[in-house]
Design an enzyme around this catalytic site. Structure first.
Site, PDB file in Angstrom:
ATOM      1  N   LYS A   1       0.840  -1.197   0.000  1.00 21.22           N
ATOM      2  CA  LYS A   1       0.000   0.000   0.000  1.00 21.22           C
ATOM      3  C   LYS A   1       0.876   1.248   0.000  1.00 21.22           C
ATOM      4  CE  LYS A   1      -3.984  -1.742   2.647  1.00 21.22           C
ATOM      5  NZ  LYS A   1      -4.997  -1.536   1.592  1.00 21.22           N
TER       6      LYS A   1
ATOM      7  N   ARG B   1     -10.465 -11.495   1.688  1.00 22.65           N
ATOM      8  CA  ARG B   1     -11.295 -12.560   1.097  1.00 22.65           C
ATOM      9  C   ARG B   1     -10.579 -13.901   1.142  1.00 22.65           C
ATOM     10  NH1 ARG B   1     -11.588  -9.207  -4.380  1.00 22.65           N
ATOM     11  NH2 ARG B   1     -11.332  -7.550  -2.825  1.00 22.65           N
TER      12      ARG B   1
HETATM   13  N1  BES Z   1      -8.151  -3.681   4.359  1.00 22.99           N
HETATM   14  C1  BES Z   1      -8.345  -3.249   3.029  1.00 22.99           C
HETATM   15  C2  BES Z   1      -9.658  -2.473   2.823  1.00 22.99           C
HETATM   16  C3  BES Z   1      -9.797  -1.182   3.554  1.00 22.99           C
HETATM   17  C4  BES Z   1      -9.555   0.014   2.925  1.00 22.99           C
HETATM   18  C5  BES Z   1     -10.231  -1.162   4.870  1.00 22.99           C
HETATM   19  C6  BES Z   1      -9.719   1.208   3.597  1.00 22.99           C
HETATM   20  C7  BES Z   1     -10.399   0.041   5.531  1.00 22.99           C
HETATM   21  C8  BES Z   1     -10.146   1.223   4.900  1.00 22.99           C
HETATM   22  C9  BES Z   1      -8.358  -4.456   2.082  1.00 22.99           C
HETATM   23  O1  BES Z   1      -7.579  -5.517   2.483  1.00 22.99           O
HETATM   24  C10 BES Z   1      -7.820  -3.989   0.786  1.00 22.99           C
HETATM   25  O2  BES Z   1      -6.686  -3.646   0.729  1.00 22.99           O
HETATM   26  N2  BES Z   1      -8.662  -4.005  -0.247  1.00 22.99           N
HETATM   27  C11 BES Z   1      -8.267  -3.581  -1.536  1.00 22.99           C
HETATM   28  C12 BES Z   1      -8.765  -4.591  -2.518  1.00 22.99           C
HETATM   29  C13 BES Z   1      -8.217  -4.419  -3.902  1.00 22.99           C
HETATM   30  C14 BES Z   1      -6.738  -4.715  -3.916  1.00 22.99           C
HETATM   31  C15 BES Z   1      -8.961  -5.351  -4.836  1.00 22.99           C
HETATM   32  C16 BES Z   1      -8.869  -2.208  -1.797  1.00 22.99           C
HETATM   33  O3  BES Z   1      -9.981  -1.943  -1.327  1.00 22.99           O
HETATM   34  O4  BES Z   1      -8.215  -1.387  -2.425  1.00 22.99           O
HETATM   35 MN    MN Z   2      -5.592  -5.345   1.867  1.00 23.79          MN
END
Ligand code: BES
Ligand code: MN
Ligand code: ZN
Length: 497
Positions: free
Chosen positions: A274, A348
């Site tokens: 990230k 997931r």
């Molecule tokens: N933990 C994150 C989602 C999230 C984002 C929670 C902001 C709380 C606040 C999740 O694991 C994630 O990174 N999701 C990605 C999925 C994508 C890579 C398909 C996302 O939402 O960008």
């Molecule tokens: Mn994630």
């Protein structure tokens, strides 16, 4: 654990008001009528309260009307005049929460006393006190305590009433709920260097003291079960991946209802790292597991007459020489293979194995999973509502009703085949991302592939509601405990009625 405010209920007598220290709270109805306690205070203040409710700025809305410093004839340092609001059919739960939250924010130093005699229904008063208690939560674990500083929570609240015993009796389940919410918030607010998977599991195991059965599976056991999708997520972390099952058997021998939670103690994104900005917020990525734990705590504390299991996957998503790569293909416990496109779509991967494990092991009558699963649900609904996906209309209706009643706001989102098709992989049975569009829905469809046709199931994406940046009626900045109240209510209405 952050303790609840200490709450006492006693008869509303003149002395109790004039001798009260800290803040004295008195009430007006929506038409500006002062409740008996307020009328008594008004006399001492020379009519100041009557003037406040007589002013054209007074609209009868739920909240704080005004506050007065060092009120004449009283020991208190502040007197708060609140309006309980309400409409033709009484004070709604929403209004009660609004007033309670507003009062909590208006308190001066020290204890608080509320003169609630003649103020609406007992249920509204109880709801208001509950909201106050929730809003007074403060995570002080890592704050230096100055010698002359305010003593930290618990704050003392005294609720004066013309029926204090009944009000106290009516409030015990509410306190069990508040304690569940505080438990969840503490977990969610903890940083990841403290709340490792080990520490998380230990806090859940400690709930055996209040009557929950708790079982912890470590990596060896998970390997044996074939939970490679879950294990792949934790491969780059020094913390051991775990699955913890909490069991509350208050309802005889029927099959349990299952709650499942995403417990990513920290989500760096893994090799699909990230960006740095805001990454610190990913300490909350165990919010689903935190909510499940808070609900289980509440059920145990109020000795719920229902059989419920709470199962959480605890894991840390880190980049490392041993970490999982984009392009890897893993085999889930169900047997389906998954092509990893993005290691940041890890929630997931852990949930699919935990969902399958729960169905195989406990044969539940239904499942609700909670997860801070996607940023996309925040794009869709903001921070105001959680999004949920359901395969069963009756269960969806029950959840929606419980959410509406408790103020844990939620909105049903669609499932559907075209979304599932976005997850087709060229090399494996599934891939773990479905492209840019409909990100929260494709995540839900990924989970759906691991739920048996005959099992009623709901997935709730709480990425937007698990924390608040500016505070809400019932929560200060930080973890909200979203869902603890709604799920507790749903279980009560569906299984205990
Ligand atoms: N933990 C994150 C989602 C999230 C984002 C929670 C902001 C709380 C606040 C999740 O694991 C994630 O990174 N999701 C990605 C999925 C994508 C890579 C398909 C996302 O939402 O960008
Ligand atoms: Mn994630
Ligand atoms: Zn995540």
């Amino acid at each position: 654990m952050t303790s609840l405010p200490h709450i006492a209920f006693s008869p509303e007598e003149a002395d109790a008001m004039t001798e009260a220290e800290g803040t004295l709270v008195v009430f007006a109805s929506r038409d500006g009528t002062l409740a008996p306690g307020a009328a008594a205070a008004d006399a001492a203040l020379g009519g100041a309260l009557a003037r406040a409710v007589g002013d054209k700025a007074f609209k009868g809305k739920p909240g704080v009307v005004d506050s007065f410093g060092w009120p004449a004839g009283h020991k208190a340092r502040r007197l708060v005049l609140a309006c309980i609001g309400g409409g033709d059919d009484g004070v709604s739960a929403t209004d009660a929460r609004k007033v309670g939250g507003a009062i909590a924010k208006a308190l001066a130093k020290g204890p608080a006393t509320l003169a609630t005699a003649g103020v609406g229904e007992a249920e509204a008063v109880a709801g208001m006190v509950m909201a106050m208690a929730l809003r007074l939560y403060e995570f002080r674990e890592y704050r230096k305590v100055e010698d002359d500083a305010e003593p930290p929570a618990p704050r003392h609240l005294t609720v004066l009433s013309d029926a204090p015993e009944a009000l106290a009796r009516g409030s015990t389940d509410m306190m069990a709920l508040a304690e569940g919410v505080f438990f969840t918030r503490d977990l969610v607010n903890e940083p990841a260097n403290r709340l490792t998977t080990d520490e998380f599991a230990a806090r859940l195991a400690a709930m055996q003291e209040i009557g929950l059965d708790v079982e912890i599976l470590g990596e060896e056991a998970l390997e044996e079960l074939g939970m490679r999708a879950l294990l792949g997520v934790g491969q780059g972390s020094v913390s051991e991946t775990k699955v913890v099952t909490m069991r509350w058997n208050g309802g005889g021998d029927e099959a349990p209802f299952a709650l499942v939670g995403k417990g990513v103690v920290f989500d760096t994104g893994g090799i699909s790292l990230k960006p740095a900005g805001g990454m610190e917020d990913m300490t909350m990525d165990m919010g689903g597991a935190g909510t499940v734990a808070g609900v289980m705590r509440t059920l145990a504390l109020r000795k719920a007459k229902a059989n419920v299991i709470g199962v959480v996957g605890l894991v840390e998503n880190m980049p490392d020489g041993k970490a999982q790569r984009p392009g890897d293909i893993v085999k889930s416990m169900k047997g389906e293979t998954i092509e990893i496109i993005n290691t940041d779509a890890e929630g997931r991967l852990l949930l699919c194995d935990v969902l399958w494990y729960v169905q195989e092991t406990f044969k539940p009558t239904g499942i609700i999973d909670l997860a801070t699963l996607t940023g996309a649900i925040i794009v869709a609904l903001g921070h105001h509502r959680a999004g949920f996906y359901a395969t069963d209309d009756a269960l969806a209706g029950a959840l929606q009703a419980a959410c509406d009643a408790t103020g844990d706001e939620a909105w049903r989102m669609p499932l559907g085949k075209p979304y599932a098709e976005q997850l087709k992989s060229a090399k494996a049975d599934l891939k773990n991302t479905g492209g840019r569009h409909a990100g929260s829905i494709t995540a839900a469809e990924f989970l759906h592939a691991f739920v048996k046709e005959e099992v009623p199931w709901i997935h709730i994406d709480i990425a937007g509601t698990a924390t608040t940046s500016g505070g809400t009626d019932t929560a200060p900045k930080g973890a909200t405990g979203w869902g603890v109240a709604a799920l507790d209510r749903m279980i009560r209405d569906r299984f205990e009625a």
